[in-house]
Design an enzyme around this catalytic site. Structure first.
Site, mmCIF file in Angstrom:
data_model
loop_
_atom_site.group_PDB
_atom_site.id
_atom_site.type_symbol
_atom_site.label_atom_id
_atom_site.label_comp_id
_atom_site.label_asym_id
_atom_site.label_seq_id
_atom_site.Cartn_x
_atom_site.Cartn_y
_atom_site.Cartn_z
ATOM 1 N N ARG A 163 0.834 -1.219 0.000
ATOM 2 C CA ARG A 163 0.000 0.000 0.000
ATOM 3 C C ARG A 163 0.862 1.261 0.000
ATOM 4 O O ARG A 163 0.660 2.163 -0.820
ATOM 5 C CB ARG A 163 -0.871 0.037 1.268
ATOM 6 C CG ARG A 163 -2.004 -0.941 1.301
ATOM 7 C CD ARG A 163 -2.713 -0.857 2.643
ATOM 8 N NE ARG A 163 -1.840 -1.315 3.720
ATOM 9 C CZ ARG A 163 -1.983 -2.479 4.363
ATOM 10 N NH1 ARG A 163 -2.973 -3.279 4.053
ATOM 11 N NH2 ARG A 163 -1.144 -2.842 5.311
ATOM 12 N N ASP A 269 13.902 7.657 8.033
ATOM 13 C CA ASP A 269 12.874 8.094 8.998
ATOM 14 C C ASP A 269 12.822 7.130 10.175
ATOM 15 O O ASP A 269 12.083 7.367 11.134
ATOM 16 C CB ASP A 269 11.499 8.166 8.307
ATOM 17 C CG ASP A 269 10.429 8.723 9.243
ATOM 18 O OD1 ASP A 269 10.741 9.696 9.961
ATOM 19 O OD2 ASP A 269 9.303 8.190 9.271
ATOM 20 N N HIS A 293 11.207 9.327 12.994
ATOM 21 C CA HIS A 293 10.067 8.417 12.767
ATOM 22 C C HIS A 293 8.733 9.188 12.732
ATOM 23 O O HIS A 293 7.855 8.969 13.578
ATOM 24 C CB HIS A 293 10.032 7.324 13.849
ATOM 25 C CG HIS A 293 9.281 6.092 13.416
ATOM 26 N ND1 HIS A 293 9.562 4.840 13.871
ATOM 27 C CD2 HIS A 293 8.228 5.937 12.568
ATOM 28 C CE1 HIS A 293 8.739 3.955 13.325
ATOM 29 N NE2 HIS A 293 7.907 4.615 12.530
HETATM 30 C C1 GLV Z 1 4.719 3.464 11.758
HETATM 31 O O1 GLV Z 1 5.856 3.178 11.588
HETATM 32 C C2 GLV Z 1 3.676 2.513 11.932
HETATM 33 O O2 GLV Z 1 3.951 1.318 11.981
HETATM 34 O O3 GLV Z 1 2.511 2.940 12.038
#
Ligand code: GLV
Length: 328
Positions: A163, A269, A293
């Protein structure tokens, strides 16, 4: 009328308002929350989860065997406010018949947007450029100064065309990308047609891509997938971007590749560990851009994630179909 038996729910962090409100309205649940933006100390987590029927957690909470033992037999549902679930001990959870909710789809657009931002920031050297304006390094317009690599006519390799990988490809295409390569799962025929992407081996993807974007989940098969061998196959002019999980990358090997000019630049990230210590060698490199992140970090997305996580939890506790249940 007050329900006879309240179900105990433990929430491991202060979550956005929509999720909080949904939980507050659940008359059949008694909700306790670690009311802070900062992670819950392990001791508090163990105390809070003991005897709980439902746990709403984040990707930074390690739900391992010990925690599940501490929770005890009441625990019926774990709802994580994330699409990733590598922080959950799935085998143990499955053994105990605990249902798991997660938050796919609702964060796809925000995460793809961040991936494209990070890629452009890295390949066009924006942090270096911004620093030069501030530190007086900008002496004049110079033909060879701060040149990076552009997307026009490029080949982009995506590790994991799921996705989020597809949403990234869709956004990158208008920048003039010539070709998409991918590894991971085979896309459905209409998806493959949309990107005219070519399925290749990981090694071939490394060798042929001008940009490598890692979006796959962290599994035993993808752990440390991007290692010395991988970086050695990449072009010297190539840019590497990871928005998946830090553990997909061998960071020592990435440091070596960046420091010795084996690859041009990297944008991350996600790292191991998170947060990355401020004295980490990767932070000394100009050609490495590191974000904390923030893939899904828009106000709207985080609110929607919190609501979905709350609804998953409540549906699971009530024995109803969850809006997004992880099939174990
Ligand atoms: C982010 O890294 C998530 O897994 O939602």
């Amino acid at each position: 009328m007050r329900p006879v038996r309240l179900m105990k729910v433990f929430v491991t962090r202060r979550i956005p308002p929509e999720g909080r409100a949904a939980l507050a309205q659940a008359a059949d649940c008694e909700v306790e929350q670690w009311d802070s933006d900062e992670p819950i100390p392990r001791k508090e987590l163990e105390r809070g989860v003991a005897g709980a029927h439902g746990l709403l957690c984040l990707l930074s909470d390690c739900v391992d065997k010990k925690l599940l033992d501490t929770a005890g037999a009441n625990l019926k549902v774990i709802s994580t406010m994330s699409v990733g679930f590598d922080h959950l001990a799935m085998d143990e959870i499955k053994k105990r018949g605990i249902r798991v909710g997660y938050t796919p789809d609702v964060l796809t657009d925000a995460t793809a947007e961040l991936a494209v931002s990070l890629l452009l920031t890295t390949c066009r050297r924006l942090p270096e450029a911004i620093a030069e304006v501030k530190n007086g390094g900008w002496s004049s317009w110079k033909p060879l100064w701060l040149c990076g690599y552009g997307l026009t006519q490029s080949t982009v390799g995506i590790i994991g065309l799921g996705r989020i990988g597809q949403a990234i490809a869709r956004r990158l295409k208008p920048f003039g990308v010539q070709k998409f390569l991918y590894t991971g799962r085979q896309p459905r025929p209409q998806e493959a047609e949309e990107f005219q992407a070519e399925f290749v081996s990981t090694q071939e993807l490394a060798a042929k891509s001008d940009f490598v974007v890692v979006t796959c989940s962290l599994t035993p098969a993808t752990k440390l997938l991007c290692n010395k061998d991988f970086f050695q196959k990449m072009k010297k002019t190539a840019v590497f971007v990871n928005i998946s999980r830090g553990d997909v990358v061998n960071q020592d090997d990435l440091y070596e590749a960046l420091a010795t000019g084996q690859i041009a630049a990297a944008g991350l990230d996600v790292t191991t560990p998170e947060p990355l210590p401020t004295d980490h060698p990767l932070l000394t490199l100009k050609n490495c851009v590191i974000l904390p992140h923030i893939g899904s970090a828009t106000h709207g997305t985080r609110n929607t994630m919190s609501l979905l996580a709350a609804n998953n939890l409540l549906a699971g506790l009530r024995g109803e179909p969850m809006p997004k249940e992880l099939k174990l």
